[in-house]
Motif scaffolding. Sequence first.
Motif, mmCIF file in Angstrom:
data_model
loop_
_atom_site.group_PDB
_atom_site.id
_atom_site.type_symbol
_atom_site.label_atom_id
_atom_site.label_comp_id
_atom_site.label_asym_id
_atom_site.label_seq_id
_atom_site.Cartn_x
_atom_site.Cartn_y
_atom_site.Cartn_z
ATOM 1 N N ALA A 72 1.047 -1.280 0.066
ATOM 2 C CA ALA A 72 0.009 0.220 0.032
ATOM 3 C C ALA A 72 0.907 1.010 -0.115
ATOM 4 C CB ALA A 72 -0.957 -0.037 1.251
ATOM 5 N N HIS A 73 0.441 2.207 -0.743
ATOM 6 C CA HIS A 73 1.016 3.745 -0.476
ATOM 7 C C HIS A 73 0.594 4.414 0.423
ATOM 8 C CE1 HIS A 73 -2.173 4.259 -3.530
ATOM 9 N NE2 HIS A 73 -2.517 5.260 -2.515
ATOM 10 N N LEU A 74 1.199 5.525 1.115
ATOM 11 C CA LEU A 74 0.773 6.200 2.028
ATOM 12 C C LEU A 74 -0.302 7.106 1.984
ATOM 13 C CD1 LEU A 74 4.114 7.550 3.454
ATOM 14 C CD2 LEU A 74 3.099 5.376 4.078
ATOM 15 N N ALA A 75 -1.306 6.825 2.661
ATOM 16 C CA ALA A 75 -2.539 7.896 2.570
ATOM 17 C C ALA A 75 -1.975 9.563 2.668
ATOM 18 C CB ALA A 75 -3.382 7.690 3.833
ATOM 19 N N ARG A 76 -2.845 10.060 2.024
ATOM 20 C CA ARG A 76 -2.401 11.670 2.276
ATOM 21 C C ARG A 76 -2.644 12.104 3.424
ATOM 22 N NH1 ARG A 76 -5.088 16.345 2.262
ATOM 23 N NH2 ARG A 76 -6.988 15.193 2.406
ATOM 24 N N VAL A 77 -3.121 11.544 4.551
ATOM 25 C CA VAL A 77 -3.090 11.867 5.630
ATOM 26 C C VAL A 77 -2.902 10.720 6.647
ATOM 27 C CG1 VAL A 77 -4.633 14.016 5.785
ATOM 28 C CG2 VAL A 77 -5.632 11.950 6.048
ATOM 29 N N GLY A 78 -2.685 10.902 8.027
ATOM 30 C CA GLY A 78 -2.607 9.827 8.772
ATOM 31 C C GLY A 78 -3.746 9.462 9.330
ATOM 32 N N ALA A 79 -3.672 8.537 10.582
ATOM 33 C CA ALA A 79 -5.113 8.366 11.234
ATOM 34 C C ALA A 79 -5.682 9.370 12.165
ATOM 35 C CB ALA A 79 -4.535 7.134 12.227
ATOM 36 N N VAL A 80 -5.048 10.323 12.266
ATOM 37 C CA VAL A 80 -5.735 11.507 13.001
ATOM 38 C C VAL A 80 -5.316 12.789 12.216
ATOM 39 C CG1 VAL A 80 -5.534 10.078 15.177
ATOM 40 C CG2 VAL A 80 -3.635 11.424 14.631
ATOM 41 N N GLN A 81 -6.208 13.822 12.530
ATOM 42 C CA GLN A 81 -5.762 15.169 12.114
ATOM 43 C C GLN A 81 -5.971 15.937 13.256
ATOM 44 O OE1 GLN A 81 -9.136 15.418 8.965
ATOM 45 N NE2 GLN A 81 -7.219 15.756 7.635
ATOM 46 N N ALA A 82 -5.454 17.147 13.366
ATOM 47 C CA ALA A 82 -5.210 18.085 14.471
ATOM 48 C C ALA A 82 -6.017 19.319 13.949
ATOM 49 C CB ALA A 82 -3.730 18.512 14.780
ATOM 50 N N GLN A 83 -6.617 20.074 14.973
ATOM 51 C CA GLN A 83 -7.314 21.223 15.063
ATOM 52 C C GLN A 83 -6.727 22.006 16.062
ATOM 53 O OE1 GLN A 83 -11.362 20.162 15.813
ATOM 54 N NE2 GLN A 83 -12.035 20.110 13.409
ATOM 55 N N VAL A 84 -6.339 23.345 15.599
ATOM 56 C CA VAL A 84 -5.637 24.289 16.565
ATOM 57 C C VAL A 84 -6.567 25.553 16.702
ATOM 58 C CG1 VAL A 84 -3.851 25.889 16.944
ATOM 59 C CG2 VAL A 84 -3.537 23.719 15.724
ATOM 60 N N ALA A 85 -6.780 25.771 18.017
ATOM 61 C CA ALA A 85 -7.734 27.304 18.265
ATOM 62 C C ALA A 85 -6.758 27.902 19.332
ATOM 63 C CB ALA A 85 -8.583 26.389 19.186
ATOM 64 N N HIS A 86 -6.974 29.339 18.787
ATOM 65 C CA HIS A 86 -6.203 30.316 19.493
ATOM 66 C C HIS A 86 -7.232 30.873 20.831
ATOM 67 C CE1 HIS A 86 -3.582 31.312 16.325
ATOM 68 N NE2 HIS A 86 -4.657 31.038 15.596
ATOM 69 N N GLU A 87 -6.632 30.655 21.981
ATOM 70 C CA GLU A 87 -6.837 31.076 23.103
ATOM 71 C C GLU A 87 -6.395 32.311 23.774
ATOM 72 O OE1 GLU A 87 -9.316 29.304 24.439
ATOM 73 O OE2 GLU A 87 -9.310 27.435 23.050
ATOM 74 N N ASP A 88 -6.380 32.510 25.076
ATOM 75 C CA ASP A 88 -5.426 33.465 25.721
ATOM 76 C C ASP A 88 -4.173 33.752 24.985
ATOM 77 O OD1 ASP A 88 -7.796 33.959 27.118
ATOM 78 O OD2 ASP A 88 -6.983 32.916 28.834
ATOM 79 N N ALA A 89 -3.832 35.106 25.185
ATOM 80 C CA ALA A 89 -2.279 35.546 24.783
ATOM 81 C C ALA A 89 -1.282 34.571 25.223
ATOM 82 C CB ALA A 89 -2.015 36.811 24.970
ATOM 83 N N GLY A 90 -0.731 33.965 24.200
ATOM 84 C CA GLY A 90 0.299 33.030 24.752
ATOM 85 C C GLY A 90 0.121 31.592 24.737
#
Length: 253
Positions: free
Chosen positions: A185-203
């Motif tokens: 098999a060739h590698l999938a474009r993404v892996g088994a999980v994806q990430a989501q990033v959210a901006h919270e308080d400064a820093g």
Amino acid sequence: MRVLVTNDDGIDSPGLAALTRVALEAGHDVVVAAPSREFSGASASLLGAQEDGRLVVEERTPPGLDGAVRSYAVDAAPGLIAFVAAYGGFGPKPHVVLSGINRGPNTGHAVLHSGTVGACLTASTHDIPGLAVSLVGHDPTHFDSAAAYAAQALGWLVESGGHDRVLNLNVPDLPLAQIQGLRPAHLARVGAVQAQVAHEDAGYLTVTYADVEHDEDPDSDATLVTRGWATISQLRAPVADAGVTLPELGPLG
């Protein structure tokens, strides 16, 4: 043949003992050197703890093995363990590196971040072929199934003789009789999980991970393993890309 067995789940992981038995049953001279704690996501990092400039190493037998197998708990990422092994840190330079059996998948381009795969990629840069083995499930239990396919892959790896060859094996967490078989098999474009990033308080940033529910590529490793197939892919460590013409400049000063 000398075989180094390592992982990124740590020396107490049941998959480590299962993969070690694969190498022993094949008649190889085996040494185990695995992280003393979990190093998942370490990629090929050369991160390790030192005391007075020395890498921290402790003789420790993994659960499920007896003291006849030379075993070391190393306070280091698996990539550094493979690197040190290539220079004789755990006895003579190994002929093959086995890494795993990882708890969870290592599919798609996310293998870049895998400590399991990173150990084998590091070994390959020192002319040592490697086999990375993963058991695909949230809390996998069928290590015997992964071991059965690992034994076949190890035999092929040894016979093929490629010094820079890295094989990535993913096995569904199913009883052996329920697995459809093994597919390249060739590698999938993404892996088994994806990430989501959210901006919270400064820093601060909040990073969350979610399972990838569907991959549109029917022949990718991620898709096939969800359909009950064990998958095998050949990987390469980073190499220079000679297929592009880059600019050349004289002195700028």
